[in-house]
Enzyme design. Structure first.
Site, PDB file in Angstrom:
ATOM      1  N   GLY A   1      10.392   1.126  -3.731  1.00  0.00           N
ATOM      2  CA  GLY A   1      10.417   2.594  -4.110  1.00  0.00           C
ATOM      3  C   GLY A   1      10.754   3.785  -3.195  1.00  0.00           C
TER       4      GLY A   1
ATOM      5  N   ASP B   1      -3.390  -3.278  -2.890  1.00  0.00           N
ATOM      6  CA  ASP B   1      -1.980  -3.710  -3.566  1.00  0.00           C
ATOM      7  C   ASP B   1      -1.705  -5.099  -3.370  1.00  0.00           C
ATOM      8  OD1 ASP B   1      -0.008  -3.105  -5.408  1.00  0.00           O
ATOM      9  OD2 ASP B   1       1.432  -2.257  -3.882  1.00  0.00           O
TER      10      ASP B   1
ATOM     11  N   LYS C   1      -0.547  -8.397  -4.524  1.00  0.00           N
ATOM     12  CA  LYS C   1       0.354  -8.810  -5.684  1.00  0.00           C
ATOM     13  C   LYS C   1       1.407  -9.890  -5.090  1.00  0.00           C
ATOM     14  CE  LYS C   1       3.550  -5.278  -5.123  1.00  0.00           C
ATOM     15  NZ  LYS C   1       4.230  -3.938  -5.889  1.00  0.00           N
TER      16      LYS C   1
HETATM   17  N1  LIG Z   1       7.195  -8.646   8.311  1.00  0.00           N
HETATM   18  C1  LIG Z   1       8.360  -8.994   7.422  1.00  0.00           C
HETATM   19  N2  LIG Z   1       9.072 -10.255   7.779  1.00  0.00           N
HETATM   20  C2  LIG Z   1       9.901 -10.387   6.957  1.00  0.00           C
HETATM   21  N3  LIG Z   1      10.202  -9.940   5.870  1.00  0.00           N
HETATM   22  C3  LIG Z   1       9.646  -8.867   5.322  1.00  0.00           C
HETATM   23  C4  LIG Z   1       8.642  -8.229   6.053  1.00  0.00           C
HETATM   24  N4  LIG Z   1       7.850  -7.385   5.553  1.00  0.00           N
HETATM   25  C5  LIG Z   1       8.759  -7.196   4.364  1.00  0.00           C
HETATM   26  N5  LIG Z   1       9.507  -7.987   4.486  1.00  0.00           N
HETATM   27  C6  LIG Z   1      10.557  -8.145   3.121  1.00  0.00           C
HETATM   28  O1  LIG Z   1      10.785  -7.066   2.845  1.00  0.00           O
HETATM   29  C7  LIG Z   1      10.388  -6.891   1.419  1.00  0.00           C
HETATM   30  C8  LIG Z   1      10.051  -5.617   1.097  1.00  0.00           C
HETATM   31  O2  LIG Z   1       8.968  -5.196   1.893  1.00  0.00           O
HETATM   32  P1  LIG Z   1       7.681  -4.305   1.378  1.00  0.00           P
HETATM   33  O3  LIG Z   1       7.000  -4.887   0.471  1.00  0.00           O
HETATM   34  O4  LIG Z   1       7.166  -3.938   2.800  1.00  0.00           O
HETATM   35  O5  LIG Z   1       8.455  -3.135   0.889  1.00  0.00           O
HETATM   36  P2  LIG Z   1       8.206  -2.514  -0.421  1.00  0.00           P
HETATM   37  O6  LIG Z   1       8.401  -3.534  -1.572  1.00  0.00           O
HETATM   38  O7  LIG Z   1       9.600  -1.626  -0.216  1.00  0.00           O
HETATM   39  O8  LIG Z   1       7.063  -1.868  -0.382  1.00  0.00           O
HETATM   40  P3  LIG Z   1       6.455  -0.505  -0.684  1.00  0.00           P
HETATM   41  O9  LIG Z   1       5.515  -0.844  -1.696  1.00  0.00           O
HETATM   42  O10 LIG Z   1       5.674  -0.185   0.656  1.00  0.00           O
HETATM   43  O11 LIG Z   1       7.359   0.474  -0.936  1.00  0.00           O
HETATM   44  C9  LIG Z   1       9.482  -7.956   1.073  1.00  0.00           C
HETATM   45  O12 LIG Z   1       9.687  -8.214  -0.294  1.00  0.00           O
HETATM   46  C10 LIG Z   1       9.912  -9.027   2.000  1.00  0.00           C
HETATM   47  O13 LIG Z   1      11.135  -9.875   1.516  1.00  0.00           O
END
Ligand SMILES: Nc1ncnc2c1ncn2[C@@H]1O[C@H](COP(=O)(O)OP(=O)(O)OP(=O)(O)O)[C@@H](O)[C@H]1O
Length: 499
Positions: free
Chosen positions: A35, A155, A157
């Protein structure tokens, strides 16, 4: 391009491959989109390694004051994260601003998120595998909780847990993106994912380590039962009523972890881990009964399985997360997407999408809801963690009598032989012949129990039972000591005879 990077454009995740960010990071592909931001796989030209870059935009924040505050907090939190050093956390190596966006650079974690693994290998998983999977999570959360000031993850999950092809577990999302969501920057405001986050995260209560204890309890419950916690947040049935293979002792530990009242939860990750370990040790025989039939995801805790190996991707190390299927939900809102169903908002459905069409997710094993749960005891005061009387509920069909029986015999025989030999030391009271007899008989019994202990240890089923293992080892020790003491008795009586 300039439009994509304009400060007014709040959209994240639209940067094209080959773009160089911060004069250093060559973008390769987008890994995920949430998001509040996107995550890219990039190549660090200075260090010659791949890295993951999280992109966040301040454009959703209304006033310049809010934006400035978010930027400041972001850089402060980034510095805090950079100081963390734990094998189950990706290292944060850099942070910078570019065209009104903030970027966090961290270690790239190859592998899959638990959300993806769950789609391909739906729970319930074998209880022993879930307990093994919980171990690194309790460790890393304890590490975060014991920082000064404590870091509460808040968080936990499946979408925020990754598993590398080597089986290492990593927490990936520190929730830094909340700083960029209007009205979400304070600790007291809702932040988390409905279903996994503790009740106090939605009220006025302050979060602490126990909020993560709650979320871990929910997650482990989901892995052991297949029950979707998002369906009815804060109302989780007893695990063993959904999956009879879950020992009641473990079910009880999970209930304590998920207690509504933080006061009655485990106070720390250490306490939760200890309770889980105790409950699983006492249920070891039950595991022996379960494992052959329920090995839905063997070795899910540590060893890589073919099932979980990532498929090859066009750019370097693999991402198993197809675009648009981030598995993450907006903070503080209930999700309408149960596991196993594709996202309703996939990216890349138009030809203008810079990264090409989305990869179809093979939903070969769609999530099937567990049988209707009985809410007989929702959140009644938690039972004590262990119920010794119920540990053997499932064990009727185990070849337990034979296996632990041998180990038990070895232990008892070893102990008796030790007693016999020791009584040989009292030859002066009993008479020389009786002393020799006791020493001889004790030593001989020790030899026999040594053989029985070795046989017990070599039995597979004994090795798999913690109780069986410890009984055989005790038998081995008693037997060896008995034989050594028998020699000492003979030596003493022999020497006394000479003089
Ligand atoms: N350090 C990492 N190495 C590899 N893949 C990653 C890494 N960090 C995140 N990802 C990939 O990116 C996706 C999104 O990451 P993240 O959960 O940090 O973001 P988000 O869902 O946008 O989180 P937020 O809740 O902060 O908006 C993860 O599901 C994963 O597949």
């Amino acid at each position: 391009m300039s439009d994509l990077l304009s400060e007014e454009n709040s959209k994240t995740g639209a940067l094209p491959p080959e773009l160089i960010l911060g004069y250093r990071y060559l973008l390769k592909q987008r890994l995920g989109q949430g998001g509040m931001g996107a995550v890219y796989l990039a190549y660090d030209q200075r260090l010659d390694i791949d890295c993951a870059i999280k992109e966040m935009s301040t454009a959703l924040l209304k006033t310049e004051e809010e934006r400035e505050r978010a930027r400041k907090s972001f850089h402060e939190e980034a510095k805090l994260l950079a100081r963390l050093n734990h094998p189950n956390l990706p290292r944060v190596t850099d942070h910078f601003s570019d065209h009104g966006r903030e970027y966090l650079v961290m270690e790239f974690v190859p592998g899959e998120t638990l959300a993806t693994i769950l789609r391909n290998s739906p729970p319930p998983w074998p209880v022993a595998d879930v307990v093994a999977f919980a171990e690194p999570l309790t460790e890393v959360l304890h590490y975060l909780h014991s920082r000064t000031p404590p870091i509460i993850f808040r968080d936990l999950k499946p979408a925020n847990i990754m598993r590398t092809p080597e089986g290492q577990v990593k927490l990936i999302d520190f929730g830094i993106a909340r700083l960029f969501k209007p009205g979400q920057s304070q600790d007291t405001q809702a932040f988390g994912t409905m279903g996994y986050s503790a009740p106090e995260q939605y009220g006025t209560g302050q979060t602490d380590a126990r909020s993560d204890v709650y979320a871990l309890g929910v997650l482990l419950h989901q892995l052991m039962t297949g029950h979707d916690p998002i369906a009815q947040p804060f109302n989780v049935p007893l695990a063993h009523t959904i999956n009879a293979a879950v020992p009641e002792a473990i079910s009880s530990v999970l209930m304590t972890a998920m207690s509504h009242d933080p006061q009655t939860r485990f106070a720390s990750m250490v306490a939760l881990r200890r309770a889980l370990s105790n409950a699983s040790q006492h249920s070891a025989d039950v595991y022996v009964a379960q494992r052959p039939g329920t090995a839905a995801l063997p070795n899910v805790g540590y060893a890589p399985s073919a099932q979980m190996r990532p498929t090859s991707q066009p750019y370097g190390p693999p991402s198993s997360q197809p675009y648009g299927q981030t598995g993450s939900q907006p903070y503080g809102k209930p999700s309408s997407q149960p596991y196993g169903q594709p996202s309703s908002q996939p990216y890349g459905q138009t030809s203008s999408q810079p990264y090409g069409p989305p990869v179809a997710q093979p939903y070969a094993q769609p999530y099937s809801p567990p049988p209707p749960p009985t809410y007989a005891q929702p959140f009644s005061p938690p039972a004590p963690p262990m119920h010794p009387a119920t540990h053997h509920l499932q064990a009727a069909s185990v070849p337990k009598a034979k296996t632990t029986g041998v180990a038990q015999t070895a232990q008892i025989m070893g102990f008796l032989s030790l007693l016999l030999t020791i009584s040989g030391f009292f030859y002066e009271d009993m008479g020389r012949d009786a002393g020799i007899f006791m020493g001889f008989f004790g030593g001989f019994a020790g030899f026999v129990s040594l053989i029985v202990s070795i046989v017990a240890i070599s039995l597979k089923a004994t090795r798999e039972s913690i109780k069986g293992r410890s009984q055989s080892v005790r038998g081995l020790i008693f037997a060896t000591v008995a034989m050594v003491l028998a020699c000492v008795v003979f030596a003493i009586i022999g020497a006394a005879n000479q003089y």
